[in-house]
Design a protein around this motif. Structure first.
Motif, PDB file in Angstrom:
ATOM      1  N   THR A 177       0.846  -1.191   0.000  1.00  0.00           N
ATOM      2  CA  THR A 177       0.000   0.000   0.000  1.00  0.00           C
ATOM      3  C   THR A 177       0.881   1.242   0.000  1.00  0.00           C
ATOM      4  N   ASN A 190       0.527   5.287   0.475  1.00  0.00           N
ATOM      5  CA  ASN A 190      -0.345   6.382   0.904  1.00  0.00           C
ATOM      6  C   ASN A 190       0.111   7.675   0.233  1.00  0.00           C
ATOM      7  N   SER A 224       0.431   1.094  -9.307  1.00  0.00           N
ATOM      8  CA  SER A 224      -0.973   1.354  -9.004  1.00  0.00           C
ATOM      9  C   SER A 224      -1.802   1.312 -10.282  1.00  0.00           C
ATOM     10  N   GLU A 276      -5.263   5.821   0.265  1.00  0.00           N
ATOM     11  CA  GLU A 276      -4.556   4.537   0.272  1.00  0.00           C
ATOM     12  C   GLU A 276      -4.646   3.900  -1.109  1.00  0.00           C
ATOM     13  N   PRO A 313      -3.567   0.664  -3.406  1.00  0.00           N
ATOM     14  CA  PRO A 313      -2.933  -0.644  -3.568  1.00  0.00           C
ATOM     15  C   PRO A 313      -1.934  -0.581  -4.718  1.00  0.00           C
ATOM     16  N   ASP A 349      -7.285  -5.815  -5.681  1.00  0.00           N
ATOM     17  CA  ASP A 349      -6.981  -6.985  -4.860  1.00  0.00           C
ATOM     18  C   ASP A 349      -7.018  -8.282  -5.654  1.00  0.00           C
TER      19      ASP A 349
END
Length: 446
Positions: free
Chosen positions: A41, A43, A354, A387, A389, A425
């Motif tokens: 992750t 941020n 990302s 956030e 992923p 995910d």
């Protein structure tokens, strides 16, 4: 003797806490990471004022690296370079990085596919990578630019009409490339480098057009090597650092912290002394850091590693430092962005990326909302964090997306976005499964 020295040092302490990879095949540029490196992750937060924008990063990692490639004395008069970009480096000698691709709408498709549209068959570190001799013989990449590998590029810079065809060598002529650049058909690339830029207080400013290129001006790093003398050009200054070189055992055991001279620069070096009594295991940084100039050095960097995470702030003027290699930003604007993280001491394509995102300056309808402040350079704890992923990108290329990808027909329609078909995910597992399938098909053809 050198190999005995290195092996002894490595056997004392595990360098990087990396789990078992899914598949490793160096002959085919294959290293599929296990779960500890295939996702994480990042941020991100952003602020802006009347003149500047600031991007804030937080990235948690137990294995930070501010090291990056070193010359190691072998005891026989020879210096050998250590630090590889293939998979996790066995000695942990590759820097952490955080990158952002930024576009203002000039690059059609980037909002739908993000960084995956810059990955192409034939690129370095892919199973399909082009032989270096072939690249060196290319009139543009090799003869003019002096390159020996293929790196990120935009499909708009190639003359191939079929997106399923390998296009690395079909580069448009200089007038066409210049016209694309003038029209803003390039991606602005902000690269924060823990070793090669951060000690100089900057991030590396670049762009992606027909290649991954540095912006106008002098870069903040170069190679610390004297070709004529076949030795390093500079060593650490003993008067300012207390030493001429680092120690191999301390380096691989990660004992040099951010306040130590783990890097070499204009401020802590002197000319290399060939008459010094160099000892086996003496180490000199391979990258020489210097003050950048022009657009290349336009992004200021602050922060560092603390409390289990990289906490970094990048600041640049809203107005592009050079309109031909950077994108301007303004209040009320919404921009397309995509991020990447190199950690675990890995280079090349072994990173985490990302999905494409939107960045809005004072606009709530965006994935990342940059908030207006009086002065971005003043510390601000009240940030609107997003956030994101990030995941291992596999060997998904522009050509694969239009051909072997199960959704190739939808991709060819030009109407589908990665967000329409994939959730982050679930995507990482799909990417790894597809790379394994591709490798099996490639092996069957062999």
């Amino acid at each position: 003797m050198k190999r005995t020295l290195i092996a002894a040092a490595v056997s004392l302490t595990p360098l990087v806490a990396i789990g078992e990879p899914v598949k490793v095949d160096p002959d085919r540029n294959v290293y599929i990471p296990g779960e500890d490196l295939d996702h994480a992750t990042l941020n991100v937060a952003a602020t802006f004022d009347d003149e500047k924008v600031r991007i804030h990063y937080e990235y948690a990692t137990d294995d930070p690296s501010w090291y990056h490639q070193y010359w190691v004395y072998q005891g026989d008069g020879e210096w050998e370079r250590y630090g590889s970009g293939f998979g996790p480096d066995e000695h942990g000698l590759y820097e952490d990085r955080i990158s952002m691709l930024l576009d203002d709408g000039g690059v059609d498709g980037f909002d739908r596919y993000g960084g995956w549209m810059t990955a192409h068959d034939g690129m370095r570190a892919l199973t399909s990578s082009v032989d270096s001799d072939e690249v060196e013989a290319h009139p543009k990449l090799g003869e003019e630019m002096g390159r020996n590998d293929v790196r990120k590029y935009l499909p708009q810079t190639r003359t191939t009409e079929d997106p399923t065809e390998k296009s690395w060598g079909a580069i448009r002529d200089d007038d066409e490339l210049a016209a694309l650049q003038d029209d803003g058909v390039f991606l602005d690339l902000w690269q924060w480098r823990a070793h090669r830029s951060h000690p100089m207080g900057v991030a590396d400013n670049g762009y992606v057009l027909h290649y991954r290129l540095g912006s106008e001006g002098r870069g903040m790093f170069t190679t610390n090597w004297d070709d004529d003398a076949d030795q390093p050009a500079y060593m650490l200054d003993p008067e300012t650092t207390g030493k001429r070189a680092l120690d191999w055992d301390r380096l691989v055991n990660r004992e040099y912290d951010q306040d130590d001279p783990y890097f070499i620069s204009e401020d802590n070096s002197v000319a290399f002394d060939p008459d010094h009594d160099w000892q086996e295991g003496d180490v000199i940084p391979q990258r020489f850091l210097r003050e950048p100039s022009g657009s290349r050095g336009a992004i200021a960097a602050e922060g560092g590693y603390a409390d289990g995470a990289w906490r970094v702030r990048l600041t640049r003027t809203l107005e592009a430092p050079n309109a031909r290699d950077s994108k301007s930003l303004e209040e009320g604007g919404v921009y397309n962005v995509a991020f990447a993280v190199h950690t675990g001491q890995v280079g090349a394509r072994w990173h985490q990326v990302s999905l494409p995102q939107t960045l809005g300056l004072g606009v709530d309808d965006a994935d990342i909302v940059a908030t207006r402040v009086d002065d971005v350079t003043v510390a601000n704890d009240d940030l609107a964090w997003t956030e994101l992923p990030v995941m291992y990108p596999g060997q998904a290329t522009w050509q694969w997306l239009h051909s072997d990808h199960p959704g190739a027909e939808e991709v060819r329609s030009g109407e589908v976005s990665i967000h329409d078909e994939h959730v982050a995910d679930e995507l990482r597992g799909f990417i790894i499964a597809e790379e394994l399938r591709m490798l099996e098909d490639d092996g069957a053809r062999d």
